[in-house]
Scaffold this active site. Sequence first.
Site, PDB file in Angstrom:
ATOM      1  N   CYS A   1      49.565 -31.017  18.825  1.00  0.00           N
ATOM      2  CA  CYS A   1      48.142 -31.341  18.881  1.00  0.00           C
ATOM      3  C   CYS A   1      47.416 -30.510  19.929  1.00  0.00           C
ATOM      4  O   CYS A   1      46.227 -30.706  20.163  1.00  0.00           O
ATOM      5  CB  CYS A   1      47.925 -32.830  19.153  1.00  0.00           C
TER       6      CYS A   1
ATOM      7  N   HIS B   1      15.271 -23.483  14.955  1.00  0.00           N
ATOM      8  CA  HIS B   1      15.728 -24.712  15.594  1.00  0.00           C
ATOM      9  C   HIS B   1      15.790 -25.867  14.604  1.00  0.00           C
ATOM     10  O   HIS B   1      16.775 -26.611  14.550  1.00  0.00           O
ATOM     11  CB  HIS B   1      14.789 -25.067  16.754  1.00  0.00           C
TER      12      HIS B   1
END
Length: 757
Positions: free
Chosen positions: A707, A397
């Site tokens: 896009c 983590h």
Amino acid sequence: MSNMPDILWLADIKKEDIPSVGGKGASLGEMTSVGLPVPPAFVVTAQAFRRFLIESGIEDELFEKLEELDVDDAEKLEATAQEVMRFVRAAKMPDTIKENILASYKDMGDNTVVAVRSSATAEDLPDASFAGQQETYLNIKGEKALLQAIQDCWASLYGARAIYYRAKQGFDDRSVDIAVVVQKLVYSEKAGVMFSSHPVTGESTTIIEGSWGLGEAVVSGIVSPDNYVFDQKSKHVVDRYIANKVVEIIPDGEHGTKEIEVSKDRQDAPVLSDEMIAKLAKYAKIAEDHYENPQDVEWGIVGDTIYILQSRPITTINNNTSKGAVKVEGGENILLEGQGASPGIATGAVVIVNTIKDLAKVKEGNIMVAKMTNPDMVPAMRKSAAIITDEGGMTCHAAIVSRELGTPAAVGTKKATTILKEGQIVTIDGEKGLVFEGSISRKQEAQTPQAVTGGFAPAPIITATSIKVNVSLPEAAKRAAATGADGVGLLRIEHLILGLGKTPGWFIRNKKEDEFINELYTGIKTVMDEFNGKPVWVRTLDAPTDEFRNMKGGEDEPDEHNPMLGWRGIRRDLQSRDQFRLQVEAFKKLWDAGYDNLGIMFPLVGHPDEFIAAKEMMREFGVDVDNRTLGIMIEIPSSAILVEDFIKAGINFASFGTNDLIQYTLAIDRNNQNVAEMYNPKHPAVLKLIKYAIERCRMGGVECSICGQAGSDPEMVKWLIETGITSVSANIDAVPKIRETAAKTELKMILDAARRN
């Protein structure tokens, strides 16, 4: 979406199902479809969760508790989160949802032992990793335990770490739902995590970390795992580090897990053989090739059988390799040696975090030191100049979050919390994993040609086609700019507005227009500052009514049968004059501040009259429209067919929004599982519309771009460039790949032309 069932099995799930099954669920479905060894599972959908909120009667009260919450007030954040989670856990699950879950669980077998994993609808995305923000419950057996674990997962969507992270990433609490994966538990004898490519440099080396027992020990960082480096080119293990593995996590009876000591004979023994490393690396490469993006993959092994438990995009690769390296100069007194988990140099005062209560001690610029980190520590990690941990590896983590934050980190130092003292000044080299005593000077070194294979620095890739980038959130601007993109082909402002939690109408009715304008101005400016002088095309508001309805001020939103076909885009702005005016005021502030590279793009325009009307309204609002860059999205077949008329009306550019163009051309709702397989970006009718519009734009001297999602697909981009498109705007992670595709395509076109002549 409201017709989505409560349950979906992995075999029925594709990546397009993220709104229903979350990032984790969609990934497991995709991996199942390509034949990777994924344990059987079903997903309790996000729609089931939303029905739970509504039918239990807690929805409105829940979100009211979160409104106006200052997430930087740690005590208030924690208190509110605990209150909301208790509220969710106490609510009664509707009988129909409960029955559907239990029927699916029964189909798995009698009292199957499962892992219950949260899968939020805004996690594991290419431009934001929400790993660890919600809960996972392992070794769950029996109907009662399963239902409780699912409701606990739902509650974890409102944990302090999750609320904080969403706020800082610009996600509105109302817009994020949660699905839950119920998966047959693999009793892993050994497990871990692997990166299909290097998580910092992107090199084609697979990094595998593993330890004994369940993979939670590696992910959480309670153990320093073995580390193996596999070169995908030579197909050999090129480096290995065998760690001292003291503890492991195993199932605890019929519920939950426990941490035990590893037997002495296994503590220093290698977890993986070369043969098993090669097999794991092969699976990692399959996942990366399928997703066309480097992956962070969790795995487990029982006997000689490998199971793939999860895969998510790596969001931390630094594609900008032209910058010189920063090195520590004169550092002689090395206090600690660990593993370099996130590159960079930082100096600061040590704050040792032993418990959650210690997080309040961490101030801006401190060096946070902990045995390991967990998602609850993310708010403090954001303030820290660097992170040092006793345990963990490249995939723990602390490492993943530090890389995402761009914070230097050294993990697996074994004794940082005992050797370092509170307030002590140290310097950390996050690339080498070294911790030095005191403040050490830093030296910037230019990259030398010798550092590059072959003795020559690679030339930058230059393309005649402009390669731009799509941006959704201001927080992603730095990463977007680091790709070297030629500008922003799509900046969506609805994410800025949805993040405010209030509709434009609310600001107008409550006489807080300036607040709205300033928020919009600041968000757009953040992106434009990263793209100095390069074109940035901002799309005006395109939020369907169902998204507004869940916001403050959205009480009077019309209830539309299909909002995607309804009151959205420019058609809404033209009818909501004040809403459009507020946007234009923000644009005017930017132009007045000297941001002449700002272009405005109108969405869902179906007829030139709409463009002309929007242009005239802007003129009335004081914009010199004849000297500003204004364009349209081509999302409706009519706008492609009438593109010549749009050119005559004065557009400066046009950009294909392929997601909508495909569904409107083929009459296919891309969020409808019943027809999802028919959603085809390369359907002849779609390609014919695009080709027609490109040709007319070239004849009219108007820039033509793309896009939509298809702009991130190399094969589609190759066809677009061959067809004559002017520019391409891709997702952040896809820019390097698309630039390379464009360069190869252009060179091939030149070569073919030369050969013909």
